[in-house]
Design a protein around this motif. Structure first.
Motif, mmCIF file in Angstrom:
data_model
loop_
_atom_site.group_PDB
_atom_site.id
_atom_site.type_symbol
_atom_site.label_atom_id
_atom_site.label_comp_id
_atom_site.label_asym_id
_atom_site.label_seq_id
_atom_site.Cartn_x
_atom_site.Cartn_y
_atom_site.Cartn_z
ATOM 1 N N UNK A 125 0.825 -1.209 0.000
ATOM 2 C CA UNK A 125 0.000 0.000 0.000
ATOM 3 C C UNK A 125 0.861 1.261 0.000
ATOM 4 N N UNK A 126 2.117 1.123 -0.418
ATOM 5 C CA UNK A 126 2.998 2.281 -0.490
ATOM 6 C C UNK A 126 3.694 2.606 0.808
ATOM 7 N N UNK A 127 3.413 1.825 1.860
ATOM 8 C CA UNK A 127 4.060 2.060 3.146
ATOM 9 C C UNK A 127 5.121 0.997 3.404
ATOM 10 N N UNK A 128 6.048 1.339 4.284
ATOM 11 C CA UNK A 128 7.109 0.399 4.634
ATOM 12 C C UNK A 128 6.504 -0.852 5.256
ATOM 13 N N UNK A 129 7.037 -2.012 4.892
ATOM 14 C CA UNK A 129 6.585 -3.274 5.487
ATOM 15 C C UNK A 129 7.250 -3.431 6.849
ATOM 16 N N UNK A 130 6.474 -3.312 7.914
ATOM 17 C CA UNK A 130 7.027 -3.402 9.270
ATOM 18 C C UNK A 130 7.456 -4.828 9.572
ATOM 19 N N UNK A 131 8.610 -5.018 10.213
ATOM 20 C CA UNK A 131 8.996 -6.365 10.644
ATOM 21 C C UNK A 131 8.053 -6.897 11.712
ATOM 22 N N UNK A 132 7.987 -8.226 11.813
ATOM 23 C CA UNK A 132 7.110 -8.876 12.786
ATOM 24 C C UNK A 132 7.941 -9.530 13.888
ATOM 25 N N UNK A 133 7.556 -9.304 15.121
ATOM 26 C CA UNK A 133 8.047 -10.055 16.276
ATOM 27 C C UNK A 133 6.912 -10.984 16.681
ATOM 28 N N UNK A 134 7.099 -12.294 16.517
ATOM 29 C CA UNK A 134 5.995 -13.245 16.609
ATOM 30 C C UNK A 134 6.071 -14.085 17.870
ATOM 31 N N UNK A 135 4.907 -14.388 18.424
ATOM 32 C CA UNK A 135 4.810 -15.184 19.647
ATOM 33 C C UNK A 135 3.776 -16.281 19.449
ATOM 34 N N UNK A 136 4.166 -17.523 19.803
ATOM 35 C CA UNK A 136 3.207 -18.613 19.853
ATOM 36 C C UNK A 136 3.509 -19.452 21.087
ATOM 37 N N UNK A 137 2.713 -20.504 21.288
ATOM 38 C CA UNK A 137 2.836 -21.342 22.479
ATOM 39 C C UNK A 137 1.456 -21.793 22.910
ATOM 40 N N UNK A 138 1.403 -22.771 23.773
ATOM 41 C CA UNK A 138 0.102 -23.265 24.229
ATOM 42 C C UNK A 138 -0.589 -22.250 25.123
ATOM 43 N N UNK A 139 0.170 -21.613 26.005
ATOM 44 C CA UNK A 139 -0.397 -20.643 26.935
ATOM 45 C C UNK A 139 0.497 -19.408 27.049
ATOM 46 N N UNK A 140 -0.143 -18.276 27.361
ATOM 47 C CA UNK A 140 0.604 -17.054 27.625
ATOM 48 C C UNK A 140 0.820 -16.151 26.428
ATOM 49 N N UNK A 141 0.304 -16.545 25.245
ATOM 50 C CA UNK A 141 0.579 -15.780 24.030
ATOM 51 C C UNK A 141 0.076 -14.339 24.113
ATOM 52 N N UNK A 142 -1.192 -14.189 24.478
ATOM 53 C CA UNK A 142 -1.795 -12.853 24.470
ATOM 54 C C UNK A 142 -1.095 -11.939 25.462
ATOM 55 N N UNK A 143 -0.851 -12.437 26.665
ATOM 56 C CA UNK A 143 -0.177 -11.619 27.670
ATOM 57 C C UNK A 143 1.204 -11.209 27.194
ATOM 58 N N UNK A 144 1.956 -12.153 26.638
ATOM 59 C CA UNK A 144 3.316 -11.851 26.188
ATOM 60 C C UNK A 144 3.313 -10.826 25.062
ATOM 61 N N UNK A 145 2.398 -10.977 24.112
ATOM 62 C CA UNK A 145 2.331 -10.036 22.997
ATOM 63 C C UNK A 145 1.951 -8.646 23.490
ATOM 64 N N UNK A 146 1.041 -8.570 24.428
ATOM 65 C CA UNK A 146 0.655 -7.255 24.953
ATOM 66 C C UNK A 146 1.781 -6.645 25.783
ATOM 67 N N UNK A 147 2.507 -7.463 26.539
ATOM 68 C CA UNK A 147 3.701 -6.966 27.231
ATOM 69 C C UNK A 147 4.730 -6.435 26.231
ATOM 70 N N UNK A 148 4.940 -7.203 25.158
ATOM 71 C CA UNK A 148 5.900 -6.810 24.134
ATOM 72 C C UNK A 148 5.509 -5.479 23.508
ATOM 73 N N UNK A 149 4.235 -5.332 23.167
ATOM 74 C CA UNK A 149 3.777 -4.068 22.587
ATOM 75 C C UNK A 149 3.978 -2.910 23.553
ATOM 76 N N UNK A 150 3.735 -3.141 24.836
ATOM 77 C CA UNK A 150 3.933 -2.102 25.848
ATOM 78 C C UNK A 150 5.403 -1.689 25.930
ATOM 79 N N UNK A 151 6.309 -2.663 25.848
ATOM 80 C CA UNK A 151 7.749 -2.374 25.874
ATOM 81 C C UNK A 151 8.153 -1.590 24.626
#
Length: 480
Positions: free
Chosen positions: A116-142
């Protein structure tokens, strides 16, 4: 269409079948239609909501087939599927037989980023059986504390397609990915990624634990800087060993103990980094205090370390890790303290819908009255009960499969008093809280950590948690 970035011209006149209406299917259909693709949406359901969604898409010129998600439309050149559709569906078998590629919404977002004409942002990805949402939200906060434009996206509820095609130009994205999404994302290549843990889950979908683990491990494929793994869970490290990564990409462990070189860990109540420092053989960088993690339960400290590792891999300074963790507030129904009544703490962890999550929740407290039960999804409870037996003051059981937990308690914790509520109506939660309060003593924690899904009694785990919180608050008012 083999390249990872696709121009608008590549879609013109291409016959694409989108499998499934909903949070991923509708944005996918719209995005493809806008790029000139000839889109047909197929959907198993044909209820009032589906018909309303179909009408909106049909008004744009998109073909929608309701009540028939099994047949591959003629001339289909690509299938884009919602993540929950199982791989053995006839639609996918027909596509495979015809040599038609199958992508998930994550794969589509990965291919469309930067178009769309914008820079493609890199992805920091998280998976796992448990804790994904919390970790991703912590990461975004950092990342936000570091002054970076970011968002928590993916399986967390914010569409990746909306993130990569929207108006905002991000510096980096914190991406939660489920095993379903990873299964259908063959070309995804993250900057850095973490697998938090592995425990049996969704085996009916994947077919085996080996297939489930393999799909989780896809998150490491092509990583450029760091593959973050859990030192306490050797299966996650094994996935790193098996991954085909870019040259120079490093394996970074996180541990609740003192870290070795190329690890993050805990020393004397301090979160420290021995991975992203100049002399990791001899030096460690202080990142934050355990008290900066909310709540400071062991599994949540592990989440914080994983988030910190990904942020450090992206070049974030230590002060931003500390500030981001301090600013973070956990979602509702994830080890959420509801109230203290007569010296007893009441904690809502309704999100603990499997034994692995519940094991972590029970480990956070010394003396517990445990409220559990619901739909077991094929789980067994012997190992969970054995590990928690010494912490249990009492147990209150409810829900369709409560007998499975009761049997495990009888085998492995026969001395623990158990209240078995023979009811599956939503009002059972108030009675469960009453019984738990009678069993509890000052200093105890009454913990809702069901180890089961909620749909036998409640719409979802959120409604279950709300019922618990309402019952606790009503009791608090009575005792005030």
């Amino acid at each position: 269409m083999g390249s990872q970035e696709v121009s608008t011209a590549d879609w013109q006149g291409k016959h694409v079948t989108v499998a499934g209406l909903g949070v991923s299917g509708i944005p996918a259909a719209r995005a493809l239609h806008e790029r000139g693709a000839l889109v047909t949406v197929v959907n198993d359901g044909d209820d009032e909501r589906a018909r309303a969604q179909a009408a909106e898409l049909e008004a744009l010129g998109i073909t929608v087939r309701l009540g028939d998600g099994a047949t591959l439309p003629p001339s289909t050149e690509l299938v884009v599927t919602a993540p929950g559709w199982q791989p053995d569906k006839p639609l996918f078998l027909a596509a495979a037989e015809a040599g038609v590629d199958i992508w998930g919404d994550v794969e589509l977002a990965w291919r469309l980023r930067g178009t769309n004409g914008r820079k493609a942002a890199p992805w920091l990805a998280v998976t796992g059986t448990n804790g994904k949402t919390t970790t991703v939200r912590m990461l975004a906060s950092i990342l936000q504390a570091a002054g970076l434009r970011t968002a928590a996206v993916g399986n967390i509820g914010v569409s990746l397609l909306d993130a990569v095609l929207g108006e905002t130009e991000y510096d980096v994205l914190a991406v939660e990915l489920s095993s379903y999404q990873l299964h259908w994302a063959p070309s995804l290549r993250a900057h850095s990624a973490a697998v938090l843990n592995l425990a049996p889950d969704h085996l009916d979908w994947h077919g085996s634990m080996e297939a489930y683990a393999a799909d989780k491990g896809r998150v490491y494929e092509g990583n450029t800087v760091a593959c973050v793994y859990n030192v306490a869970d050797p299966a996650t490290e094994e996935l790193v060993r098996e991954a085909d990564v870019e040259e120079g990409c490093r394996a970074i462990g996180f541990t609740l103990g003192a870290p070795g070189p190329s690890q993050l860990g805990v020393v004397d109540g301090i979160l420290v980094d021995r991975a992203f420092v100049k002399n990791r053989q001899k030096q460690a960088q202080e990142l934050a205090e355990v008290s900066d993690v909310n709540p400071p339960a062991p599994h949540n400290i592990a989440n914080a370390l994983a988030a910190a590792a990904l942020a450090r891999a992206f070049g974030v300074e230590p002060a931003a890790v500390r500030d981001g963790l301090r600013n973070f507030r956990p979602d509702a129904h994830r080890i959420e303290h509801v109230a203290d009544i007569d010296g007893v703490a009441y904690v809502d962890d309704s999100k603990a819908t499997n034994t692995h999550a519940t094991e972590a929740s029970l480990a956070a407290y010394d003396s517990i009255v445990w409220i559990a039960g619901g739909l077991a999804k094929g789980a067994t409870f012997d190992e969970l009960v054995t590990g928690a037996a010494k912490r249990l003051r009492g147990v209150v059981l409810m829900g369709a499969d409560r007998a499975l937990i009761h049997e495990a308690l009888t085998r492995h914790a026969p001395e623990v008093p158990v209240v078995d509520l023979d009811r599956t109506d939503t009002g059972a939660m108030s009675e469960a809280v009453e019984h738990a309060a009678r069993l509890a003593q000052p200093g105890d924690t009454v913990l809702l950590a069901p180890a089961c899904a909620s749909m036998d009694m409640f719409t979802n785990y959120i409604k279950r948690g709300e019922a618990f919180a309402d019952a606790v608050r009503a009791r608090a008012e009575e005792s005030a």
